[in-house]
Scaffold this motif. Structure first.
Motif, PDB file in Angstrom:
ATOM      1  N   PHE A   1       0.780  -1.232   0.000  1.00 25.78           N
ATOM      2  CA  PHE A   1       0.000   0.000   0.000  1.00 25.78           C
ATOM      3  C   PHE A   1       0.812   1.282   0.000  1.00 25.78           C
ATOM      4  CE2 PHE A   1      -4.024  -2.123   1.840  1.00 25.78           C
ATOM      5  CZ  PHE A   1      -4.450  -2.411   0.564  1.00 25.78           C
ATOM      6  N   SER A   2       2.116   1.210   0.254  1.00 22.00           N
ATOM      7  CA  SER A   2       2.916   2.439   0.182  1.00 22.00           C
ATOM      8  C   SER A   2       2.833   3.038  -1.217  1.00 22.00           C
ATOM      9  CB  SER A   2       4.376   2.165   0.556  1.00 22.00           C
ATOM     10  OG  SER A   2       4.924   1.169  -0.288  1.00 22.00           O
ATOM     11  N   ASN A   3       2.716   2.179  -2.234  1.00 23.03           N
ATOM     12  CA  ASN A   3       2.521   2.632  -3.613  1.00 23.03           C
ATOM     13  C   ASN A   3       1.050   2.713  -3.993  1.00 23.03           C
ATOM     14  OD1 ASN A   3       5.242   2.966  -4.311  1.00 23.03           O
ATOM     15  ND2 ASN A   3       5.456   0.832  -4.936  1.00 23.03           N
ATOM     16  N   VAL A   4       0.330   1.628  -3.731  1.00 26.14           N
ATOM     17  CA  VAL A   4      -1.052   1.522  -4.187  1.00 26.14           C
ATOM     18  C   VAL A   4      -1.941   2.622  -3.605  1.00 26.14           C
ATOM     19  CG1 VAL A   4      -3.116   0.052  -4.115  1.00 26.14           C
ATOM     20  CG2 VAL A   4      -0.888  -0.950  -4.632  1.00 26.14           C
ATOM     21  N   MET A   5      -1.743   2.947  -2.328  1.00 34.48           N
ATOM     22  CA  MET A   5      -2.617   3.905  -1.652  1.00 34.48           C
ATOM     23  C   MET A   5      -2.005   5.296  -1.530  1.00 34.48           C
ATOM     24  SD  MET A   5      -5.297   2.137  -1.075  1.00 34.48           S
ATOM     25  CE  MET A   5      -6.316   2.708   0.268  1.00 34.48           C
ATOM     26  N   ALA A   6      -0.892   5.541  -2.208  1.00 33.67           N
ATOM     27  CA  ALA A   6      -0.220   6.839  -2.084  1.00 33.67           C
ATOM     28  C   ALA A   6      -1.143   7.990  -2.463  1.00 33.67           C
ATOM     29  CB  ALA A   6       1.041   6.857  -2.935  1.00 33.67           C
ATOM     30  N   TYR A   7      -1.887   7.823  -3.539  1.00 32.78           N
ATOM     31  CA  TYR A   7      -2.789   8.897  -3.990  1.00 32.78           C
ATOM     32  C   TYR A   7      -3.862   9.174  -2.939  1.00 32.78           C
ATOM     33  CZ  TYR A   7      -6.693   5.722  -4.919  1.00 32.78           C
ATOM     34  OH  TYR A   7      -7.721   4.830  -4.776  1.00 32.78           O
TER      35      TYR A   7
ATOM     36  N   THR B   1      -3.683   8.562   0.346  1.00 32.90           N
ATOM     37  CA  THR B   1      -3.065   9.161   1.533  1.00 32.90           C
ATOM     38  C   THR B   1      -2.926  10.666   1.362  1.00 32.90           C
ATOM     39  OG1 THR B   1      -1.879   7.136   2.135  1.00 32.90           O
ATOM     40  CG2 THR B   1      -0.970   9.211   2.939  1.00 32.90           C
ATOM     41  N   VAL B   2      -2.459  11.090   0.184  1.00 30.23           N
ATOM     42  CA  VAL B   2      -2.315  12.519  -0.089  1.00 30.23           C
ATOM     43  C   VAL B   2      -3.682  13.191  -0.161  1.00 30.23           C
ATOM     44  CG1 VAL B   2      -1.547  14.209  -1.798  1.00 30.23           C
ATOM     45  CG2 VAL B   2      -0.101  12.233  -1.264  1.00 30.23           C
ATOM     46  N   PHE B   3      -4.625  12.560  -0.834  1.00 33.87           N
ATOM     47  CA  PHE B   3      -5.971  13.122  -0.964  1.00 33.87           C
ATOM     48  C   PHE B   3      -6.637  13.292   0.406  1.00 33.87           C
ATOM     49  CE2 PHE B   3     -10.600  12.417  -1.470  1.00 33.87           C
ATOM     50  CZ  PHE B   3     -10.907  13.511  -2.269  1.00 33.87           C
ATOM     51  N   SER B   4      -6.505  12.305   1.292  1.00 33.69           N
ATOM     52  CA  SER B   4      -7.089  12.381   2.630  1.00 33.69           C
ATOM     53  C   SER B   4      -6.531  13.554   3.419  1.00 33.69           C
ATOM     54  CB  SER B   4      -6.828  11.077   3.406  1.00 33.69           C
ATOM     55  OG  SER B   4      -7.412   9.971   2.767  1.00 33.69           O
ATOM     56  N   ALA B   5      -5.221  13.780   3.281  1.00 33.14           N
ATOM     57  CA  ALA B   5      -4.602  14.912   3.975  1.00 33.14           C
ATOM     58  C   ALA B   5      -5.072  16.239   3.388  1.00 33.14           C
ATOM     59  CB  ALA B   5      -3.079  14.805   3.887  1.00 33.14           C
ATOM     60  N   MET B   6      -5.233  16.286   2.080  1.00 31.49           N
ATOM     61  CA  MET B   6      -5.651  17.528   1.422  1.00 31.49           C
ATOM     62  C   MET B   6      -7.030  17.991   1.866  1.00 31.49           C
ATOM     63  SD  MET B   6      -4.346  17.129  -2.504  1.00 31.49           S
ATOM     64  CE  MET B   6      -5.265  18.593  -2.957  1.00 31.49           C
ATOM     65  N   ILE B   7      -7.950  17.022   2.002  1.00 35.76           N
ATOM     66  CA  ILE B   7      -9.312  17.415   2.391  1.00 35.76           C
ATOM     67  C   ILE B   7      -9.467  17.478   3.910  1.00 35.76           C
ATOM     68  CG2 ILE B   7     -10.295  16.505   0.270  1.00 35.76           C
ATOM     69  CD1 ILE B   7     -11.247  14.072   1.783  1.00 35.76           C
ATOM     70  N   GLY B   8      -8.360  17.191   4.634  1.00 38.14           N
ATOM     71  CA  GLY B   8      -8.362  17.352   6.084  1.00 38.14           C
ATOM     72  C   GLY B   8      -9.241  16.375   6.824  1.00 38.14           C
ATOM     73  N   SER B   9      -9.422  15.179   6.270  1.00 39.55           N
ATOM     74  CA  SER B   9     -10.335  14.231   6.900  1.00 39.55           C
ATOM     75  C   SER B   9      -9.624  13.313   7.887  1.00 39.55           C
ATOM     76  CB  SER B   9     -11.045  13.389   5.835  1.00 39.55           C
ATOM     77  OG  SER B   9     -10.097  12.691   5.039  1.00 39.55           O
ATOM     78  N   GLU B  10      -8.697  12.500   7.403  1.00 37.27           N
ATOM     79  CA  GLU B  10      -8.046  11.514   8.254  1.00 37.27           C
ATOM     80  C   GLU B  10      -6.552  11.424   7.935  1.00 37.27           C
ATOM     81  OE1 GLU B  10      -9.480   9.963  10.730  1.00 37.27           O
ATOM     82  OE2 GLU B  10     -11.506  10.680  10.306  1.00 37.27           O
ATOM     83  N   ASN B  11      -5.822  10.850   8.875  1.00 36.96           N
ATOM     84  CA  ASN B  11      -4.418  10.537   8.656  1.00 36.96           C
ATOM     85  C   ASN B  11      -4.342   9.086   8.193  1.00 36.96           C
ATOM     86  OD1 ASN B  11      -1.650  10.102   8.746  1.00 36.96           O
ATOM     87  ND2 ASN B  11      -1.626   9.818  10.966  1.00 36.96           N
ATOM     88  N   THR B  12      -4.090   8.877   6.912  1.00 37.59           N
ATOM     89  CA  THR B  12      -3.986   7.518   6.383  1.00 37.59           C
ATOM     90  C   THR B  12      -2.558   7.180   5.979  1.00 37.59           C
ATOM     91  OG1 THR B  12      -4.564   8.221   4.130  1.00 37.59           O
ATOM     92  CG2 THR B  12      -6.379   7.559   5.569  1.00 37.59           C
ATOM     93  N   THR B  13      -1.585   7.833   6.593  1.00 34.83           N
ATOM     94  CA  THR B  13      -0.188   7.531   6.288  1.00 34.83           C
ATOM     95  C   THR B  13       0.204   6.143   6.781  1.00 34.83           C
ATOM     96  OG1 THR B  13       0.580   8.597   8.338  1.00 34.83           O
ATOM     97  CG2 THR B  13       0.512   9.959   6.354  1.00 34.83           C
ATOM     98  N   TYR B  14      -0.645   5.527   7.621  1.00 36.86           N
ATOM     99  CA  TYR B  14      -0.352   4.163   8.080  1.00 36.86           C
ATOM    100  C   TYR B  14      -0.246   3.189   6.920  1.00 36.86           C
ATOM    101  CZ  TYR B  14      -5.518   4.410   8.009  1.00 36.86           C
ATOM    102  OH  TYR B  14      -6.830   4.647   7.663  1.00 36.86           O
ATOM    103  N   PHE B  15      -0.856   3.495   5.787  1.00 42.61           N
ATOM    104  CA  PHE B  15      -0.775   2.597   4.635  1.00 42.61           C
ATOM    105  C   PHE B  15       0.661   2.396   4.165  1.00 42.61           C
ATOM    106  CE2 PHE B  15      -5.351   3.764   3.628  1.00 42.61           C
ATOM    107  CZ  PHE B  15      -5.834   2.483   3.853  1.00 42.61           C
ATOM    108  N   GLY B  16       1.525   3.388   4.364  1.00 45.18           N
ATOM    109  CA  GLY B  16       2.889   3.278   3.866  1.00 45.18           C
ATOM    110  C   GLY B  16       3.971   3.282   4.924  1.00 45.18           C
ATOM    111  N   ASN B  17       3.602   3.467   6.189  1.00 43.15           N
ATOM    112  CA  ASN B  17       4.611   3.576   7.240  1.00 43.15           C
ATOM    113  C   ASN B  17       5.089   2.216   7.741  1.00 43.15           C
ATOM    114  OD1 ASN B  17       4.798   6.375   7.321  1.00 43.15           O
ATOM    115  ND2 ASN B  17       3.079   6.557   8.756  1.00 43.15           N
ATOM    116  N   LYS B  18       6.333   2.187   8.227  1.00 47.06           N
ATOM    117  CA  LYS B  18       6.886   0.976   8.837  1.00 47.06           C
ATOM    118  C   LYS B  18       6.538   0.894  10.318  1.00 47.06           C
ATOM    119  CE  LYS B  18      10.763   0.715   5.605  1.00 47.06           C
ATOM    120  NZ  LYS B  18      12.242   0.730   5.433  1.00 47.06           N
ATOM    121  N   ASN B  19       6.479   2.047  10.960  1.00 45.66           N
ATOM    122  CA  ASN B  19       6.097   2.125  12.377  1.00 45.66           C
ATOM    123  C   ASN B  19       4.760   2.849  12.501  1.00 45.66           C
ATOM    124  OD1 ASN B  19       9.484   2.837  12.526  1.00 45.66           O
ATOM    125  ND2 ASN B  19       8.683   0.967  13.407  1.00 45.66           N
ATOM    126  N   ASN B  20       4.330   3.095  13.733  1.00 47.26           N
ATOM    127  CA  ASN B  20       3.006   3.656  13.976  1.00 47.26           C
ATOM    128  C   ASN B  20       3.114   5.071  14.542  1.00 47.26           C
ATOM    129  OD1 ASN B  20       1.444   0.990  13.606  1.00 47.26           O
ATOM    130  ND2 ASN B  20       2.989   0.468  15.141  1.00 47.26           N
TER     131      ASN B  20
END
Length: 272
Positions: A193-199, A201-220
């Motif tokens: 998901f670091s690649n698949v969900m990259a778009y 993750t960025v979109f979620s941050a742009m609209i200020g809804s949720e932090n979905t960086t967990y899709f690509g992170n190694k830690n929490n």
């Protein structure tokens, strides 16, 4: 006084070398056995609260091939062990294609489909990566945008996504910042998901809804800020972990404009 003969000295030296080699071999075998005993865990279900629940399926190679609960797609198709297409079994009017360079680094995300008038469309997002195959920049083109949105991504020393930056009028504007991380494993560490969900993750941050960086992170992430026109949103996370150092339960606090919302996330795994 007893003096050692040369042949005795040689025998002692040989014995010392033999013992040392045996000790090293035993140590190496023990390390290999310990590594073999370590289980590899794959995310089975993720409940992110607010009714957002994902269920995952894998093939015989332990590649993620299905994701029930995500609105954009629910199936992944691989080519040369890389996810090349995300498709929807409930809506075949579009799909997402992923292209890579010769080194296997993502360089294009393409949204392909037909609009409400049955006219074909393609929205191509150019992706720029570094030598570690980390995404550093996305020229994001989505059906919901009238123009290309230029974004940058920054990482910490452990490879976790630290910042998402929006470029407007040649000026950088941070829209999401992960302030701290734990030293445990992310639920999504064994997914592509670091690649698949990259778009997303960025979109979620742009609209200020949720932090979905967990899709690509190694830690929490332990604390996160999202910066919106209406003010800052502060997320704090308190984790409970299983025996394999994966989060099993998370207490999330979301504060915005002096209002606080508290909810839980839960994760289950299939460990082999």
């Amino acid at each position: 006084m007893y003096f050692l003969k040369p042949i005795h000295i040689l025998l002692l030296l040989f014995l010392g070398i033999f013992i040392s080699c045996n000790t090293n071999e035993i140590k190496l075998l023990k390390e290999q056995e310990a590594n073999n005993l370590k289980k590899q865990c794959f995310l089975n279900q993720a409940d992110h609260g607010h009714g957002v629940v994902y269920n995952f399926g894998y093939n015989a190679k332990n590649q993620l091939i299905s994701m029930d609960g995500f609105p954009d797609f629910d199936e992944l198709i691989y080519e040369n062990d890389l996810p090349r297409k995300a498709t929807s079994s409930f809506d075949n009017s579009y799909y997402i294609a992923y292209d890579y360079n010769t080194k296997g680094a993502l360089n294009l995300i393409n949204f392909v489909g037909k609009d409400s008038r049955d006219r074909p469309f393609e929205f191509k997002s150019k992706v720029y990566t570094n030598d570690k195959k980390q995404i550093e920049k996305i020229d994001l083109s989505l059906p919901v945008f009238d123009e290309i949105i230029v974004t940058k991504l920054e990482y910490d020393a452990n490879g976790n996504l630290k910042k998402i930056i929006l470029v407007e009028n040649n000026k950088d504007k941070t829209i999401l910042e992960n302030i701290g991380f734990d030293n445990k494993k992310s639920p999504y560490i064994n997914t592509p998901f670091s690649n698949v969900m990259a778009y997303f993750t960025v979109f979620s941050a742009m609209i200020g809804s949720e932090n979905t960086t967990y899709f690509g992170n190694k830690n929490n992430a332990t604390s996160t800020k999202i910066y919106t026109d209406g003010g800052e949103i502060l997320f704090t996370y308190s984790y409970e972990y299983d025996s394999e150092d994966f989060p099993s339960k998370v207490k999330v606090s979301k504060k915005a404009k002096s209002k606080e919302e508290i909810y839980e996330e839960r994760f289950t795994y299939n460990c082999k």
